[in-house]
Design a protein around this motif. Structure first.
Motif, PDB file in Angstrom:
ATOM      1  N   ALA A   1       0.833  -1.200   0.000  1.00 50.98           N
ATOM      2  CA  ALA A   1       0.000   0.000   0.000  1.00 50.98           C
ATOM      3  C   ALA A   1       0.873   1.257   0.000  1.00 50.98           C
ATOM      4  CB  ALA A   1      -0.927  -0.009   1.214  1.00 50.98           C
ATOM      5  N   ILE A   2       1.952   1.256   0.799  1.00 46.54           N
ATOM      6  CA  ILE A   2       2.868   2.405   0.818  1.00 46.54           C
ATOM      7  C   ILE A   2       3.533   2.570  -0.552  1.00 46.54           C
ATOM      8  CG2 ILE A   2       4.982   3.322   1.842  1.00 46.54           C
ATOM      9  CD1 ILE A   2       4.198   1.847   4.434  1.00 46.54           C
ATOM     10  N   GLY A   3       3.938   1.442  -1.151  1.00 47.68           N
ATOM     11  CA  GLY A   3       4.544   1.504  -2.475  1.00 47.68           C
ATOM     12  C   GLY A   3       3.595   2.060  -3.517  1.00 47.68           C
ATOM     13  N   ALA A   4       2.323   1.685  -3.435  1.00 48.16           N
ATOM     14  CA  ALA A   4       1.339   2.177  -4.394  1.00 48.16           C
ATOM     15  C   ALA A   4       1.114   3.676  -4.231  1.00 48.16           C
ATOM     16  CB  ALA A   4       0.024   1.418  -4.225  1.00 48.16           C
ATOM     17  N   VAL A   5       1.146   4.166  -2.985  1.00 47.83           N
ATOM     18  CA  VAL A   5       1.033   5.610  -2.756  1.00 47.83           C
ATOM     19  C   VAL A   5       2.195   6.337  -3.419  1.00 47.83           C
ATOM     20  CG1 VAL A   5       1.118   7.420  -1.013  1.00 47.83           C
ATOM     21  CG2 VAL A   5      -0.277   5.404  -0.615  1.00 47.83           C
ATOM     22  N   CYS A   6       3.398   5.810  -3.230  1.00 47.32           N
ATOM     23  CA  CYS A   6       4.573   6.412  -3.857  1.00 47.32           C
ATOM     24  C   CYS A   6       4.470   6.344  -5.380  1.00 47.32           C
ATOM     25  CB  CYS A   6       5.839   5.716  -3.383  1.00 47.32           C
ATOM     26  SG  CYS A   6       6.186   5.921  -1.626  1.00 47.32           S
ATOM     27  N   ALA A   7       3.965   5.241  -5.899  1.00 44.19           N
ATOM     28  CA  ALA A   7       3.824   5.105  -7.349  1.00 44.19           C
ATOM     29  C   ALA A   7       2.846   6.131  -7.904  1.00 44.19           C
ATOM     30  CB  ALA A   7       3.370   3.695  -7.699  1.00 44.19           C
ATOM     31  N   SER A   8       1.765   6.398  -7.169  1.00 37.66           N
ATOM     32  CA  SER A   8       0.794   7.379  -7.642  1.00 37.66           C
ATOM     33  C   SER A   8       1.410   8.764  -7.751  1.00 37.66           C
ATOM     34  CB  SER A   8      -0.419   7.414  -6.709  1.00 37.66           C
ATOM     35  OG  SER A   8      -0.085   7.962  -5.450  1.00 37.66           O
ATOM     36  N   ALA A   9       2.441   9.025  -6.938  1.00 35.74           N
ATOM     37  CA  ALA A   9       3.100  10.330  -6.969  1.00 35.74           C
ATOM     38  C   ALA A   9       4.257  10.387  -7.954  1.00 35.74           C
ATOM     39  CB  ALA A   9       3.597  10.689  -5.569  1.00 35.74           C
ATOM     40  N   TRP A  10       4.980   9.279  -8.133  1.00 35.71           N
ATOM     41  CA  TRP A  10       6.231   9.307  -8.892  1.00 35.71           C
ATOM     42  C   TRP A  10       6.192   8.551 -10.211  1.00 35.71           C
ATOM     43  CZ3 TRP A  10       9.124   7.156  -4.014  1.00 35.71           C
ATOM     44  CH2 TRP A  10       9.097   8.124  -3.001  1.00 35.71           C
ATOM     45  N   ALA A  11       5.273   7.580 -10.364  1.00 33.57           N
ATOM     46  CA  ALA A  11       5.382   6.646 -11.492  1.00 33.57           C
ATOM     47  C   ALA A  11       5.300   7.336 -12.844  1.00 33.57           C
ATOM     48  CB  ALA A  11       4.301   5.570 -11.390  1.00 33.57           C
ATOM     49  N   ASP A  12       4.582   8.459 -12.945  1.00 32.19           N
ATOM     50  CA  ASP A  12       4.472   9.123 -14.240  1.00 32.19           C
ATOM     51  C   ASP A  12       5.784   9.768 -14.673  1.00 32.19           C
ATOM     52  OD1 ASP A  12       3.814  10.922 -12.018  1.00 32.19           O
ATOM     53  OD2 ASP A  12       3.598  12.457 -13.573  1.00 32.19           O
ATOM     54  N   ARG A  13       6.767   9.842 -13.748  1.00 30.20           N
ATOM     55  CA  ARG A  13       8.073  10.418 -14.088  1.00 30.20           C
ATOM     56  C   ARG A  13       9.179   9.358 -14.135  1.00 30.20           C
ATOM     57  NH1 ARG A  13       5.938  13.906 -10.254  1.00 30.20           N
ATOM     58  NH2 ARG A  13       7.359  13.194  -8.625  1.00 30.20           N
ATOM     59  N   LEU A  14       8.849   8.116 -13.839  1.00 29.39           N
ATOM     60  CA  LEU A  14       9.850   7.048 -13.830  1.00 29.39           C
ATOM     61  C   LEU A  14       9.869   6.313 -15.166  1.00 29.39           C
ATOM     62  CD1 LEU A  14       9.170   5.465 -10.316  1.00 29.39           C
ATOM     63  CD2 LEU A  14      11.088   6.942 -10.964  1.00 29.39           C
ATOM     64  N   PRO A  15      11.025   5.781 -15.581  1.00 31.97           N
ATOM     65  CA  PRO A  15      11.065   4.934 -16.786  1.00 31.97           C
ATOM     66  C   PRO A  15      10.324   3.626 -16.517  1.00 31.97           C
ATOM     67  CG  PRO A  15      13.190   4.906 -15.672  1.00 31.97           C
ATOM     68  CD  PRO A  15      12.365   5.929 -14.962  1.00 31.97           C
ATOM     69  N   ARG A  16       9.293   3.367 -17.268  1.00 34.15           N
ATOM     70  CA  ARG A  16       8.420   2.226 -16.972  1.00 34.15           C
ATOM     71  C   ARG A  16       9.138   0.887 -17.108  1.00 34.15           C
ATOM     72  NH1 ARG A  16       3.121   4.042 -20.486  1.00 34.15           N
ATOM     73  NH2 ARG A  16       2.265   5.588 -19.017  1.00 34.15           N
ATOM     74  N   TYR A  17       9.892   0.733 -18.193  1.00 38.59           N
ATOM     75  CA  TYR A  17      10.506  -0.562 -18.484  1.00 38.59           C
ATOM     76  C   TYR A  17      11.469  -0.978 -17.375  1.00 38.59           C
ATOM     77  CZ  TYR A  17      13.267  -4.028 -21.094  1.00 38.59           C
ATOM     78  OH  TYR A  17      13.918  -5.161 -21.493  1.00 38.59           O
ATOM     79  N   ARG A  18      12.373  -0.097 -16.992  1.00 37.23           N
ATOM     80  CA  ARG A  18      13.337  -0.428 -15.951  1.00 37.23           C
ATOM     81  C   ARG A  18      12.674  -0.554 -14.583  1.00 37.23           C
ATOM     82  NH1 ARG A  18      17.991   3.910 -16.701  1.00 37.23           N
ATOM     83  NH2 ARG A  18      16.254   5.105 -17.550  1.00 37.23           N
ATOM     84  N   THR A  19      11.663   0.275 -14.333  1.00 33.62           N
ATOM     85  CA  THR A  19      10.951   0.177 -13.057  1.00 33.62           C
ATOM     86  C   THR A  19      10.229  -1.156 -12.939  1.00 33.62           C
ATOM     87  OG1 THR A  19      10.634   2.583 -13.029  1.00 33.62           O
ATOM     88  CG2 THR A  19       9.236   1.273 -11.570  1.00 33.62           C
ATOM     89  N   TYR A  20       9.610  -1.593 -14.039  1.00 34.51           N
ATOM     90  CA  TYR A  20       8.940  -2.899 -14.065  1.00 34.51           C
ATOM     91  C   TYR A  20       9.917  -4.023 -13.722  1.00 34.51           C
ATOM     92  CZ  TYR A  20       7.163  -7.201 -16.177  1.00 34.51           C
ATOM     93  OH  TYR A  20       6.800  -8.508 -16.391  1.00 34.51           O
ATOM     94  N   LEU A  21      11.072  -4.039 -14.415  1.00 35.73           N
ATOM     95  CA  LEU A  21      12.038  -5.114 -14.195  1.00 35.73           C
ATOM     96  C   LEU A  21      12.586  -5.089 -12.771  1.00 35.73           C
ATOM     97  CD1 LEU A  21      14.065  -5.009 -17.549  1.00 35.73           C
ATOM     98  CD2 LEU A  21      12.339  -6.688 -16.863  1.00 35.73           C
ATOM     99  N   LEU A  22      12.929  -3.909 -12.279  1.00 31.69           N
ATOM    100  CA  LEU A  22      13.482  -3.809 -10.931  1.00 31.69           C
ATOM    101  C   LEU A  22      12.454  -4.209  -9.878  1.00 31.69           C
ATOM    102  CD1 LEU A  22      15.818  -2.985  -9.076  1.00 31.69           C
ATOM    103  CD2 LEU A  22      14.939  -0.634  -9.150  1.00 31.69           C
ATOM    104  N   ALA A  23      11.221  -3.771 -10.067  1.00 30.68           N
ATOM    105  CA  ALA A  23      10.177  -4.095  -9.096  1.00 30.68           C
ATOM    106  C   ALA A  23       9.950  -5.596  -9.008  1.00 30.68           C
ATOM    107  CB  ALA A  23       8.875  -3.379  -9.463  1.00 30.68           C
TER     108      ALA A  23
END
Length: 413
Positions: free
Chosen positions: A268-290
């Motif tokens: 839940a904490i991660g999803a809150v952070c994603a709602s704030a930051w995910a639109d500025r993160l590289p999706r492909y690398r974030t997906y693989l790292l996550a």
């Protein structure tokens, strides 16, 4: 205007909390009244099978009638279907076949109802003027928080008032959900494709159009298959592997709850952070790292002889990383689906995600019985790694980094 978006989130929070209560109350009601594990399994099948089938078949209806109308109607009908169970149980007029029928109706209504609420996302994003990752991240936060709080509330509620009366709360939650959604989205514009005056195509044709789009988009189909397989492995872990591990290490069911609560709270904490930051993160690398963090490590640490605090630390890190996955995948999916096909394609893809879940417990049981706990955990973790890391060797997955500008596709209803 953001009232529709926030109202949708509140509606989902109420509905999902009630659904989590029923996930505890329904099997407990069967076990306490019949004492039969077989009948308990039949109830689970009676709920899941119509849910998956009608989620698939409901897509053309959602696109034709409008997602808002279908979502509200399904919630209102769910009040009747779920509410009838405790009412008939208390009056002594609930034979087991009728109980199965009511559970099947409730599950069948959840299929298109959930799909319709998901199909509202593009219109809500357009109305609110927020990035897709913001909306999908907030929804993921609501979903994970509701799961955590709903499961905790269910245990206390069932102990306090009984399983049958706990279902009254679930029924009321659907009514509140429908009321909030109807009020908050009353000004929401409908997609142009839903209001253009055209002769309706045959139902089978519309259903086939949704499947053709899903099958023809390698990324969408890859996401659907990946989610289906990871759900299978996650359910094997949750239903069998973790309970067996807890029994062998601590001998306490409280350990199971502690692991799930740690993972769910961090998610839940991660999803809150994603709602704030995910639109500025590289999706492909974030997906693989996550997925590198939240996938195989959970299984490997359980297979090793390590202290409980280490297991909990890995669960917390895994949960936090997992909070970034659904917002990214959700945004990618909605960007790649035409407005006129949102209901059909999202219904089909989410139904694929549910399709293998009934076999998760069976898979976990067979692996433990045939190989032992540690090999079963390592094999499941390796399978999780292989499934989620396929995009690392398929260059087409790099397309998810593209963020096309979404044209406003709404007109006044």
């Amino acid at each position: 205007m953001r009232r529709p978006l926030y109202g949708w989130l509140v509606s989902e929070a109420v509905s999902l909390t009630g659904t989590r209560i029923s996930m505890v109350a329904l099997p407990w009601l069967v076990l306490t009244t019949t004492g039969s594990a077989t009948r308990t399994g039949l109830v689970a099948l009676a709920e899941m099978l119509p849910l998956v089938v009608l989620k698939v078949l409901g897509g053309p209806v959602i696109d034709r009638l409008g997602a808002r109308r279908v979502a509200i109607t399904c919630d209102l009908l769910s009040v009747v279907a779920v509410g009838a169970i405790p009412l008939l149980h208390e009056s002594g007029w609930l034979p087991f076949p009728l109980f199965l029928l009511l559970v099947a109706v409730a599950g069948g209504l959840r299929g298109p109802g959930d799909a319709a609420k998901a199909a509202l996302t593009p219109a809500l994003v357009t109305e609110a003027g927020v990035p897709l990752e913001r909306a999908t991240g907030l929804h993921s936060t609501v979903e994970r928080t509701a799961s955590l709080l709903g499961a905790a509330a269910a245990g206390g509620l069932v102990a306090l008032v009984g399983a049958a009366d706990a279902l009254v709360v679930d029924a009321l939650s659907f009514g509140v959900s429908a009321a909030v959604l109807a009020w908050s989205t009353s000004t929401l514009a409908r997609p142009a494709a839903a209001v253009v005056d055209q002769p309706p195509a045959a139902y089978a044709t519309r259903l086939r159009e949704g499947w053709s789009h899903l099958r023809g988009d390698r990324i969408l189909l890859g996401i659907a298959i990946m989610v289906s397989l990871t759900n299978l492995l996650d359910l094997a872990n949750a239903a069998v592997l973790v309970p067996v591990w807890a029994k062998a290490t601590t001998g306490s069911a409280a350990t199971v709850g502690l692991l799930f609560a740690t993972f769910g709270g961090a998610a839940a904490i991660g999803a809150v952070c994603a709602s704030a930051w995910a639109d500025r993160l590289p999706r492909y690398r974030t997906y693989l790292l996550a997925f590198l963090i939240c996938g195989a490590p959970r299984y490997v640490v359980l297979a090793l002889d390590v202290p409980l605090w280490t297991v909990l630390a890995v669960c917390a890190a895994s949960g936090f990383a997992s909070g970034f996955i659904n917002p990214i995948l959700g945004a990618v999916m909605y960007e790649r689906i035409p407005d006129a096909l949102v209901g059909r394609v999202t219904s089909l893809s989410t139904a694929m995600g549910f399709a293998l879940m009934p076999f998760g417990g069976l898979l976990g049981g067979l692996l433990v019985a045939g190989l032992g706990l540690s090999p079963a955990l390592l094999i499941t973790g390796a399978a999780y790694f292989a499934v989620t890391m396929l995009p690392a060797v398929d260059r087409r997955w790099r397309e998810i980094d593209r963020r096309p500008a979404r044209e406003p596709a709404a007109v006044s209803a």
